[in-house]
Design a protein around this motif. Structure first.
Motif, PDB file in Angstrom:
ATOM      1  N   GLN A  81      43.930  54.258  45.537  1.00 16.20           N
ATOM      2  CA  GLN A  81      43.516  52.873  45.334  1.00 16.20           C
ATOM      3  C   GLN A  81      43.384  52.528  43.857  1.00 16.20           C
ATOM      4  O   GLN A  81      43.562  51.370  43.461  1.00 16.20           O
ATOM      5  CB  GLN A  81      42.215  52.590  46.097  1.00 16.20           C
ATOM      6  N   GLU A  82      43.074  53.503  43.031  1.00 20.22           N
ATOM      7  CA  GLU A  82      42.988  53.239  41.587  1.00 20.22           C
ATOM      8  C   GLU A  82      44.352  52.814  41.047  1.00 20.22           C
ATOM      9  O   GLU A  82      44.444  51.977  40.141  1.00 20.22           O
ATOM     10  CB  GLU A  82      42.494  54.474  40.841  1.00 20.22           C
ATOM     11  N   VAL A  84      46.705  51.288  42.887  1.00 17.82           N
ATOM     12  CA  VAL A  84      46.954  49.953  43.432  1.00 17.82           C
ATOM     13  C   VAL A  84      46.252  48.904  42.573  1.00 17.82           C
ATOM     14  O   VAL A  84      46.818  47.843  42.276  1.00 17.82           O
ATOM     15  CB  VAL A  84      46.469  49.864  44.893  1.00 17.82           C
ATOM     16  N   MET A  85      45.035  49.187  42.149  1.00 22.92           N
ATOM     17  CA  MET A  85      44.289  48.246  41.316  1.00 22.92           C
ATOM     18  C   MET A  85      45.002  48.013  39.983  1.00 22.92           C
ATOM     19  O   MET A  85      45.026  46.900  39.455  1.00 22.92           O
ATOM     20  CB  MET A  85      42.869  48.752  41.073  1.00 22.92           C
ATOM     21  N   ARG A  89      46.231  44.338  38.778  1.00 18.77           N
ATOM     22  CA  ARG A  89      45.872  43.717  37.499  1.00 18.77           C
ATOM     23  C   ARG A  89      47.114  43.261  36.743  1.00 18.77           C
ATOM     24  O   ARG A  89      47.122  42.193  36.123  1.00 18.77           O
ATOM     25  CB  ARG A  89      45.076  44.714  36.653  1.00 18.77           C
ATOM     26  N   HIS A 111      44.898  47.579  52.179  1.00 17.15           N
ATOM     27  CA  HIS A 111      43.615  47.816  51.522  1.00 17.15           C
ATOM     28  C   HIS A 111      43.317  46.645  50.596  1.00 17.15           C
ATOM     29  O   HIS A 111      43.985  46.464  49.567  1.00 17.15           O
ATOM     30  CB  HIS A 111      43.644  49.127  50.741  1.00 17.15           C
ATOM     31  N   ALA A 113      40.390  46.092  48.970  1.00 17.02           N
ATOM     32  CA  ALA A 113      39.452  46.402  47.899  1.00 17.02           C
ATOM     33  C   ALA A 113      40.091  46.512  46.519  1.00 17.02           C
ATOM     34  O   ALA A 113      39.561  45.953  45.542  1.00 17.02           O
ATOM     35  CB  ALA A 113      38.679  47.675  48.234  1.00 17.02           C
ATOM     36  N   PRO A 114      41.224  47.210  46.348  1.00 15.84           N
ATOM     37  CA  PRO A 114      41.805  47.316  45.006  1.00 15.84           C
ATOM     38  C   PRO A 114      42.232  45.968  44.430  1.00 15.84           C
ATOM     39  O   PRO A 114      42.103  45.732  43.230  1.00 15.84           O
ATOM     40  CB  PRO A 114      43.020  48.231  45.209  1.00 15.84           C
ATOM     41  N   PHE A 115      42.731  45.073  45.271  1.00 17.43           N
ATOM     42  CA  PHE A 115      43.137  43.755  44.787  1.00 17.43           C
ATOM     43  C   PHE A 115      41.922  42.900  44.449  1.00 17.43           C
ATOM     44  O   PHE A 115      41.918  42.178  43.447  1.00 17.43           O
ATOM     45  CB  PHE A 115      44.020  43.062  45.830  1.00 17.43           C
ATOM     46  N   ALA A 117      39.034  44.022  43.485  1.00 13.24           N
ATOM     47  CA  ALA A 117      38.461  44.574  42.255  1.00 13.24           C
ATOM     48  C   ALA A 117      39.250  44.154  41.021  1.00 13.24           C
ATOM     49  O   ALA A 117      38.702  44.060  39.917  1.00 13.24           O
ATOM     50  CB  ALA A 117      38.409  46.101  42.343  1.00 13.24           C
ATOM     51  N   ALA A 118      40.552  43.885  41.217  1.00 15.73           N
ATOM     52  CA  ALA A 118      41.410  43.502  40.095  1.00 15.73           C
ATOM     53  C   ALA A 118      41.334  42.008  39.771  1.00 15.73           C
ATOM     54  O   ALA A 118      41.845  41.575  38.741  1.00 15.73           O
ATOM     55  CB  ALA A 118      42.857  43.879  40.401  1.00 15.73           C
TER      56      ALA A 118
END
Length: 267
Positions: A81-82, A84-85, A89, A111, A113-115, A117-118
């Motif tokens: 996921q890191e 993907v984030m 970004r 998922h 969450a990564p988007f 968070a970005a």
């Protein structure tokens, strides 16, 4: 430990944009099209992003110059996921302010969450269905009528159904269906889809006071019957939470082919 990077494609790394496509013949066709578009000045490489690590291509995304066309990231299903984030970004910096990002479960893990968070916001969840128009026949409804969007009564109905500015593209037909009291209460349209031999349907809606009479099911069947005159397949979708429309798809033999998460910019 993997180190992840996101870089624009180059003429040399263009094959990396099809590296995750399992069907190699399809990958080769897409690569040929991209090379032709690049040679014709229709493809901007700075808008073609490739996510990499030590193990190779982890994902990629192609951003078009048309803001109405969403971005469909293609990612390995075991990508962290890191990573993907990091790609999410990068997409914020390149994608247009009105451009959406769609995660499709055929192309990437769903998922959110990564988007988020970005800096993206999960806007909606859709399901996509495919209907073979050759596998069965669909009834033409005797009460259905072809209408024009600029008819005063139809324009009022379009406004009531939330599409007051609807304009039909070439090849599309608008259909109206009356409720039990004879008053026009449902609208839908059918026309060519974005793929060869494929139809698209816009189920504009049914007035709230006329729901529960089966109008949506009848209208959808009628539109499928019209589509079958010219096309072999129909592809369409609805919100994942729309249980009524999903039952209509099921009744008409449609096959669930994808779930999609739609994201817009947080700002």
């Amino acid at each position: 430990m993997n180190t992840f990077t996101v870089q624009p494609a180059t003429a040399k790394t263009l094959p990396d944009l099809v590296a995750l496509i399992v069907d190699r013949e399809d990958a080769a066709r897409r690569l040929t099209v991209m090379r032709e578009r690049l040679a014709g000045g229709q493809l901007s490489l700075e808008n073609a992003l490739i996510l990499r690590s030590e193990r190779g291509v982890e994902g990629h995304a192609l951003i078009t110059a048309v803001p109405q066309i969403p971005v469909f990231p293609h990612l390995r299903f075991d990508v962290p996921q890191e990573a993907v984030m990091l790609l999410a970004r990068a997409l914020l910096e390149v994608a247009g302010s009105e451009q959406r990002v769609l995660l499709d479960d055929n192309l990437a893990p769903l998922h959110a969450a990564p988007f988020e968070a970005a800096g993206w916001v999960l806007d909606s969840r859709h399901v996509m269905y495919e209907t073979s128009l050759r596998a069965r026949t669909y009834p033409l409804d005797p009460q259905a009528q072809a209408v024009e969007a600029d008819q005063p009564d139809i324009r009022v109905l379009l406004h009531q159904l939330g599409q007051p500015h609807l304009e039909l593209s070439e090849g599309w037909t608008l259909i109206a269906l009356p409720a039990a009291d004879g008053v026009t209460a449902a609208l839908g349209a059918v026309g060519p889809g974005g793929r060869p031999d494929t139809a698209s349907i816009n189920m504009i809606g049914v007035l709230p006071e006329a729901r529960g009479q089966g109008l949506g099911t009848r209208l959808h069947a009628h539109l499928l019957a019209l589509a079958a005159r010219q096309f072999a397949t129909h592809v369409g979708g609805t919100e994942a939470e729309n249980a009524v429309m999903r039952r209509v798809f099921d009744k008409h033999g449609s096959r669930l082919v994808a779930t999609q998460l739609s994201f817009v910019r947080a700002d």
